[in-house]
Design a protein around this motif. Sequence first.
Motif, PDB file in Angstrom:
ATOM      1  N   ARG A  59       1.829   2.487   4.936  1.00 45.58           N
ATOM      2  CA  ARG A  59       1.452   1.151   4.421  1.00 45.58           C
ATOM      3  C   ARG A  59       2.443   0.099   4.903  1.00 45.58           C
ATOM      4  NH1 ARG A  59       2.696  -0.949  -1.162  1.00 45.58           N
ATOM      5  NH2 ARG A  59       2.732   1.230  -1.832  1.00 45.58           N
ATOM      6  N   TYR A  60       3.732   0.399   4.740  1.00 49.69           N
ATOM      7  CA  TYR A  60       4.750  -0.571   5.142  1.00 49.69           C
ATOM      8  C   TYR A  60       4.695  -0.836   6.647  1.00 49.69           C
ATOM      9  CZ  TYR A  60       7.076  -0.828   0.589  1.00 49.69           C
ATOM     10  OH  TYR A  60       7.380  -1.077  -0.728  1.00 49.69           O
ATOM     11  N   GLN A  70       8.267 -13.835   4.596  1.00 44.70           N
ATOM     12  CA  GLN A  70       7.424 -14.374   3.516  1.00 44.70           C
ATOM     13  C   GLN A  70       6.034 -13.733   3.539  1.00 44.70           C
ATOM     14  OE1 GLN A  70       7.649 -18.564   4.344  1.00 44.70           O
ATOM     15  NE2 GLN A  70       9.585 -18.834   3.243  1.00 44.70           N
ATOM     16  N   LEU A  71       5.457 -13.615   4.742  1.00 40.68           N
ATOM     17  CA  LEU A  71       4.120 -13.034   4.870  1.00 40.68           C
ATOM     18  C   LEU A  71       4.130 -11.560   4.468  1.00 40.68           C
ATOM     19  CD1 LEU A  71       1.159 -13.321   5.728  1.00 40.68           C
ATOM     20  CD2 LEU A  71       1.858 -12.760   8.079  1.00 40.68           C
ATOM     21  N   ARG A  72       5.177 -10.874   4.872  1.00 39.39           N
ATOM     22  CA  ARG A  72       5.309  -9.454   4.537  1.00 39.39           C
ATOM     23  C   ARG A  72       5.366  -9.272   3.013  1.00 39.39           C
ATOM     24  NH1 ARG A  72       8.838  -6.396   1.408  1.00 39.39           N
ATOM     25  NH2 ARG A  72       8.336  -4.256   1.896  1.00 39.39           N
ATOM     26  N   ARG A  73       6.150 -10.125   2.341  1.00 32.20           N
ATOM     27  CA  ARG A  73       6.283 -10.033   0.887  1.00 32.20           C
ATOM     28  C   ARG A  73       4.942 -10.282   0.198  1.00 32.20           C
ATOM     29  NH1 ARG A  73      10.973 -12.296   0.867  1.00 32.20           N
ATOM     30  NH2 ARG A  73      10.201 -14.396   0.752  1.00 32.20           N
ATOM     31  N   LYS A  74       4.152 -11.206   0.747  1.00 30.03           N
ATOM     32  CA  LYS A  74       2.836 -11.529   0.168  1.00 30.03           C
ATOM     33  C   LYS A  74       1.813 -10.421   0.410  1.00 30.03           C
ATOM     34  CE  LYS A  74       1.770 -15.556   1.901  1.00 30.03           C
ATOM     35  NZ  LYS A  74       1.165 -16.878   2.194  1.00 30.03           N
ATOM     36  N   VAL A 124       2.412  -6.845   1.394  1.00 25.48           N
ATOM     37  CA  VAL A 124       2.684  -5.406   1.304  1.00 25.48           C
ATOM     38  C   VAL A 124       2.074  -4.746   0.064  1.00 25.48           C
ATOM     39  CG1 VAL A 124       4.940  -5.542   0.123  1.00 25.48           C
ATOM     40  CG2 VAL A 124       4.472  -3.677   1.755  1.00 25.48           C
ATOM     41  N   HIS A 125       1.859  -5.524  -1.005  1.00 27.20           N
ATOM     42  CA  HIS A 125       1.268  -4.938  -2.210  1.00 27.20           C
ATOM     43  C   HIS A 125      -0.169  -5.414  -2.436  1.00 27.20           C
ATOM     44  CE1 HIS A 125       5.069  -3.145  -3.150  1.00 27.20           C
ATOM     45  NE2 HIS A 125       5.676  -4.313  -3.153  1.00 27.20           N
ATOM     46  N   THR A 126      -0.852  -5.801  -1.355  1.00 27.47           N
ATOM     47  CA  THR A 126      -2.251  -6.217  -1.510  1.00 27.47           C
ATOM     48  C   THR A 126      -3.165  -5.004  -1.417  1.00 27.47           C
ATOM     49  OG1 THR A 126      -2.322  -6.772   0.851  1.00 27.47           O
ATOM     50  CG2 THR A 126      -1.941  -8.580  -0.685  1.00 27.47           C
ATOM     51  N   VAL A 167       5.649   9.165 -15.859  1.00 28.54           N
ATOM     52  CA  VAL A 167       5.850   8.445 -14.597  1.00 28.54           C
ATOM     53  C   VAL A 167       6.300   7.026 -14.917  1.00 28.54           C
ATOM     54  CG1 VAL A 167       3.425   7.661 -14.364  1.00 28.54           C
ATOM     55  CG2 VAL A 167       4.851   7.906 -12.319  1.00 28.54           C
ATOM     56  N   MET A 168       7.242   6.523 -14.111  1.00 27.21           N
ATOM     57  CA  MET A 168       7.778   5.169 -14.301  1.00 27.21           C
ATOM     58  C   MET A 168       7.840   4.495 -12.938  1.00 27.21           C
ATOM     59  SD  MET A 168      11.308   4.086 -16.135  1.00 27.21           S
ATOM     60  CE  MET A 168      10.720   4.839 -17.635  1.00 27.21           C
ATOM     61  N   THR A 169       7.069   3.430 -12.777  1.00 27.75           N
ATOM     62  CA  THR A 169       6.905   2.845 -11.450  1.00 27.75           C
ATOM     63  C   THR A 169       6.811   1.328 -11.502  1.00 27.75           C
ATOM     64  OG1 THR A 169       5.376   2.740  -9.543  1.00 27.75           O
ATOM     65  CG2 THR A 169       4.408   3.301 -11.673  1.00 27.75           C
ATOM     66  N   MET A 170       7.215   0.708 -10.398  1.00 21.66           N
ATOM     67  CA  MET A 170       7.080  -0.733 -10.255  1.00 21.66           C
ATOM     68  C   MET A 170       5.682  -1.125  -9.778  1.00 21.66           C
ATOM     69  SD  MET A 170       9.901  -2.430 -11.087  1.00 21.66           S
ATOM     70  CE  MET A 170       9.719  -1.395 -12.509  1.00 21.66           C
ATOM     71  N   ARG A 171       4.791  -0.152  -9.645  1.00 24.70           N
ATOM     72  CA  ARG A 171       3.394  -0.492  -9.351  1.00 24.70           C
ATOM     73  C   ARG A 171       2.779  -1.190 -10.565  1.00 24.70           C
ATOM     74  NH1 ARG A 171      -0.168   3.079  -5.486  1.00 24.70           N
ATOM     75  NH2 ARG A 171       1.413   3.902  -4.082  1.00 24.70           N
ATOM     76  N   ARG A 172       1.781  -2.007 -10.279  1.00 18.85           N
ATOM     77  CA  ARG A 172       0.996  -2.587 -11.367  1.00 18.85           C
ATOM     78  C   ARG A 172      -0.047  -1.552 -11.813  1.00 18.85           C
ATOM     79  NH1 ARG A 172       2.547  -7.711 -11.509  1.00 18.85           N
ATOM     80  NH2 ARG A 172       3.372  -8.659  -9.616  1.00 18.85           N
TER      81      ARG A 172
END
Length: 235
Positions: free
Chosen positions: A18-19, A74-78, A80-82, A111-116
């Motif tokens: 993904r990255y 900036q684009l990468r940050r916007k 990567v989690h789409t 499980v503990m994650t920074m995913r939404r």
Amino acid sequence: MLRLITDFDGPIMDVSERYYRVYLFCLEEIRYPHQAVRQLAKAEFWQMKRSQIPEKQIALNSGLDETQAQEFAQLRRKTVHTESYFEYDSLIPGAVEALLKIQQAGVDLAVMTMRRVKELDYACQKYDLGRFFPENRCYCLSNDYVKTRDIEDKPLLMTRALAELPPAADTWMVGDTEADIAAAKKHDIKVMAVESGIRDRTQLELYYPDLIVPDLNTAVNFILESRVSTSSSNT
């Protein structure tokens, strides 16, 4: 009761594809027409990510100029989690077997994650991981949560988890970043860092986890062996 709290991306899911796909997209979007760029091979790109090379530096290494590098970051940050990119994630080899092993041993699993929520649900449905993590053992971000920094957000999740979960005599945290280590240490929980995620061993060592192991399977084996040796010494 023995409990294992595991991070999701890194111990269970491989996010490298993904990255990398997002990197390729951003490079193509930001480059000028006919500009010669140096597209990094996936292995080189991923090693840079694991070494915590900043996004701007990755862009510069790929042939973009200073202004483009800022736009790239900036684009990468916007991006990567789409939603459209989560399909590129895959299971870490041996992760499901490790979860089965720890579940069958009667260890309480969370499980503990920074995913939404929607991002975690997507992967759990795709790979049938809900059998390991019922809703009352899932700690993630709400869909509208405004993130600050993982190293600040994750300890808050841990605080919530420890307030809601039933008491455990012994708890281990397994994760692949400094945020996991910080969350565990803040609450005096033992923590194992895995090398199967987005930080390499050198980066993990900076935060002094109790152990660094190759992957979740090794972590699970260690926890179960420790339990056996502890119960033997108590008899």
